[in-house]
Design a protein around this motif. Structure first.
Motif, PDB file in Angstrom:
ATOM      1  N   THR A 238      36.875  40.791  36.013  1.00  0.00           N
ATOM      2  CA  THR A 238      38.051  39.814  35.464  1.00  0.00           C
ATOM      3  C   THR A 238      37.274  38.671  35.395  1.00  0.00           C
ATOM      4  O   THR A 238      38.274  37.726  34.362  1.00  0.00           O
TER       5      THR A 238
ATOM      6  N   GLU B 131      38.279  35.952  32.048  1.00  0.00           N
ATOM      7  CA  GLU B 131      40.162  35.143  32.148  1.00  0.00           C
ATOM      8  C   GLU B 131      40.130  33.837  32.942  1.00  0.00           C
ATOM      9  O   GLU B 131      39.164  33.735  33.639  1.00  0.00           O
TER      10      GLU B 131
ATOM     11  N   ASP C 107      33.927  42.856  41.992  1.00  0.00           N
ATOM     12  CA  ASP C 107      33.926  42.739  40.055  1.00  0.00           C
ATOM     13  C   ASP C 107      32.607  42.646  40.252  1.00  0.00           C
ATOM     14  O   ASP C 107      31.028  42.065  40.462  1.00  0.00           O
TER      15      ASP C 107
END
Length: 711
Positions: A485, A488, A508
């Motif tokens: 992620t 973002e 992640d």
């Protein structure tokens, strides 16, 4: 107030023998160049030029990679279009494309944020701190211990200097570690875009004309500095007010002619004038060809990944422009090395020096130690290049920065590695934020995949120890992007406040990869520290005797450029790149019409073509050329970082902006050839003419103090 710095003993008596226009001089050195400045016709007292708190030096600005200058009392700064390109691109979309159409704020309320990492730096104090940095060093230290000792002394000096948080301080080395100076700079954190012409003007000729002459580029743009209501630097806010610049340059539309003197002030990045022949051959035969191949390959991947997508093209415009500029310069260096055997020239100089050293040198082992550390440095550079190839992913770079920040945050602030202290938090956040305007997952994925394939093709001996087993395979890269992620912005920034444990427990994909790579990266970094410490021990001893040798010959002695404020001088002059050909020193708006094809990069906007056709030149018409000059050449000594540097006439008035060099001049970073070295500048009359006749930037013209020719 600016502190007068004592001239090192090794340099005393040298400056009166300086010749030609070679030299990127520290301001404090200028009083020793009085005769040279008088020779070319500069009217300003050298003592005034040496004072950072007096005109014109107090008007000079660093943008952290480019140069600029204040041109009004309300924080208006002029620089190059390509220096403001990131701000232009950041505010552009496919529907509102300020790159293609230009941007003009009709009032300050319409000015746009230049970006979260945009900064202006105003140098106001310089101190020689060599003694403080070197204190406590002893001969028994390992290279790593010596390097860390110097780093810690520098951090202490910086911390003392930054007690007032309005300032950003640094302690760069000069003469390859022989001297250290502490530089104090006011750091403006709220920078806004005020005006930029269309890239049809600001980048006319594009990469085709880059580093070429004749040139017809209006490479200029305007930014503005904002501060809090108390007049001190502040984070970007709608409540901020324009910075009240205590000094600014008067803009002269009176122009120059062939042979006129000029001064140029700015922040040149890096030169390598004191490199050894072996270092030149390594650059020529190994590192530069590898850099060219890598840049070309990366550009090809970006082009393929953004093809047919206008929005993607806008997002990556600044990235592509930066890679292209570095590529063209490196190609020019290689062509220059092929055209003139600089290594052979250095061989002759080195042989002469070694003969002199045999008679005058005291440390007879110095040159043997020098050759050994230089060889080790070149070998490690190969590994570092390979590491950088394997790290061609913005998400991976972000993840590694974030994990390193978490690791460093476990230490007291004073013990953290440079770049990860509290003073660096806003800069790290700005870089992480910037990806919002210059990142797309499919493009980054394509770049990373291709880079890993290229890494695998590099000689195995250049692969950093232990790295190969840690890297993903090119085939597995897609999965990293699917399970991360970090793309973002909000989630990327949130990691700045997390501890080491959170990283090590994360699922992640890019965070996990960063954690896995950390020890290998630290191993390479620690080896670099050991080597740098040895370089810092040997190179300064070498530079000391080089300075003494040059002094004995009456040759100019100035430190290599290192992104600190420098002044150079010269004259407006043509040049002959090869037999039977003479070029310059001016180009004119008629040349734009001749080059115009209607297709990029030679597509000029109709309003400018019409103004030329109708000869609406007004007060900007040169009395000799009988038209408006666009660009001009000078003999000034410049390099990367000098982009946007103010070009001043003999009275200290702004008459141009530096933006490039001729292709034949690129090797000046290594060897200054007075016959063909020429810098390229925007003639300020062209800028003013475009502002008045084409873009109607009347509000900015009124804000500046412009000295027009007598009617």
């Amino acid at each position: 107030m600016f502190k007068t710095v004592a001239v090192p003993l090794a340099l005393m008596g040298v400056f009166s023998f300086a010749h030609a226009d070679e030299g990127q001089w520290q301001p404090y050195q200028l009083p020793q160049l009085k005769s040279e400045l008088k020779r070319i016709g500069i009217n300003m007292p050298a003592e005034k030029l040496a004072d950072l708190n007096k005109h014109p030096m107090s008007a000079m600005v660093s943008l952290g990679g480019c140069s600029a200058a204040f041109v009004s009392s309300t924080g208006l700064v002029v620089t190059n279009h390509h220096c403001a390109y990131g701000a232009i691109q950041r505010n552009s979309t496919a529907e509102k494309n300020y790159i293609a159409n230009g941007f003009l704020a009709r009032g300050m309320a319409e000015e746009l944020p230049a970006g979260p990492d945009a900064r202006m730096y105003i140098t106001d104090k310089v101190d020689n701190v060599t003694e403080q940095v070197m204190k406590g060093i002893n001969a028994g230290m390992s290279g790593k211990a010596r390097n860390e000792h110097v780093e810690n002394r520098i951090k202490q000096l910086i911390a003392e200097c930054e007690q007032d948080k309005a300032y950003r301080c640094s302690v760069p080395s000069f003469h390859r570690g022989l001297e250290y100076y502490r530089i104090r700079q006011l750091m403006i954190r709220d920078v806004r875009l005020a005006y930029a012409p269309s890239d049809k003007i600001g980048n006319f000729g594009g990469e085709v004309d880059n580093f070429e002459w004749p040139r017809h580029t209006g490479d200029y743009a305007f930014l503005r500095a904002y501060v809090g209501k108390d007049g001190r630097p502040a984070d970007p806010s709608s409540e901020n007010v324009p910075y009240q610049s205590k000094d600014f340059l008067v803009v002269s539309a009176q122009g120059l002619k062939n042979g006129d003197p000029i001064l140029l002030a700015g922040y040149p990045g890096r030169t390598s004038r004191y490199k050894l022949p072996a270092e030149i051959r390594f650059a020529r035969d190994v590192s530069f060809p590898a850099k060219v191949a890598e840049s070309r390959a990366d550009l090809a991947v970006i082009a393929a990944a953004t093809q047919g997508n206008a929005g993607a093209g806008v997002r990556y415009a600044s990235v592509v422009k930066g890679i292209n500029n570095g590529l063209k310069k490196t190609e020019g260096l290689l062509d220059g090395f092929a055209r003139k055997d600089i290594a052979a020239i250095k061989d002759a100089q080195d042989a002469e020096f070694r003969l002199w050293f045999a008679q005058h040198g005291s440390n007879k082992n110095l040159l043997k130690e020098l050759d050994a550390v230089i060889a080790a440095d070149m070998a490690m550079s190969d590994e570092e290049f390979a590491w950088n190839v394997a790290s061609t992913s913005e998400l991976l770079k972000s993840a590694r920065t974030l994990y390193r920040l978490a690791v460093e945050s476990e230490k007291p602030d004073a013990e953290r590695h440079t770049g990860y202290q509290q003073r660096d938090m806003t800069i790290i956040a700005g870089k992480l934020n910037r990806l919002e305007q210059s990142y797309l997952p499919n493009v980054d994925q394509a770049r990373f995949t291709a880079a890993l394939q290229r890494y695998n093709q590099l000689p195995v001996k250049t692969h950093p120890q232990g790295l190969d087993v840690l890297l993903p395979t090119p085939e597995s890269v897609a999965g990293l992007y699917q399970h991360s992620t970090l793309g973002e912005t909000a989630k990327r920034l949130a990691w700045m406040s997390k501890d080491r444990k959170a990283f090590e427990q994360s699922d992640d994909a890019f965070i996990r990869l960063a954690v896995k790579l950390h020890d290998a990266g630290m191993s390479l970094e620690n080896r670099r520290k050991e080597l740098d410490g040895n370089l810092e021990r040997v190179i300064p001893q070498y530079m000391q005797v080089v300075i003494e040798w040059k002094k004995s010959q009456g040759k100019p002695v100035y430190p290599d450029a290192n992104s600190t404020l420098r002044v150079t001088y010269g004259t407006v002059a043509p040049y002959s790149p090869r037999d039977g050909i003479s070029k310059g020193p001016f180009t004119t708006v008629e040349g734009i019409v001749e080059k115009h094809t209607g297709k990029s990069p030679f597509n000029m906007q109709d309003s400018l073509l019409t103004a030329v056709k109708e000869k609406r030149y007004g007060v900007f018409k040169d009395s000799v050329l009988q038209t408006v000059p666009v660009n001009f050449l000078s003999t000034a000594d410049t390099t990367g970082g000098n982009s946007g540097s103010a070009v001043l006439n003999k009275n200290g008035e702004l008459v141009g902006l530096n933006f490039d060099s001729t292709y034949e001049s690129i090797t000046k970073d290594w060897y200054f050839d007075t016959a063909i070295t020429r810098a390229i500048h925007v003639d300020i009359r062209y800028m003013l003419w475009v502002m008045k006749e084409v873009d109607h930037a009347d509000n900015l013209l009124k804000e500046m103090t412009v000295k027009y020719p007598a009617k």
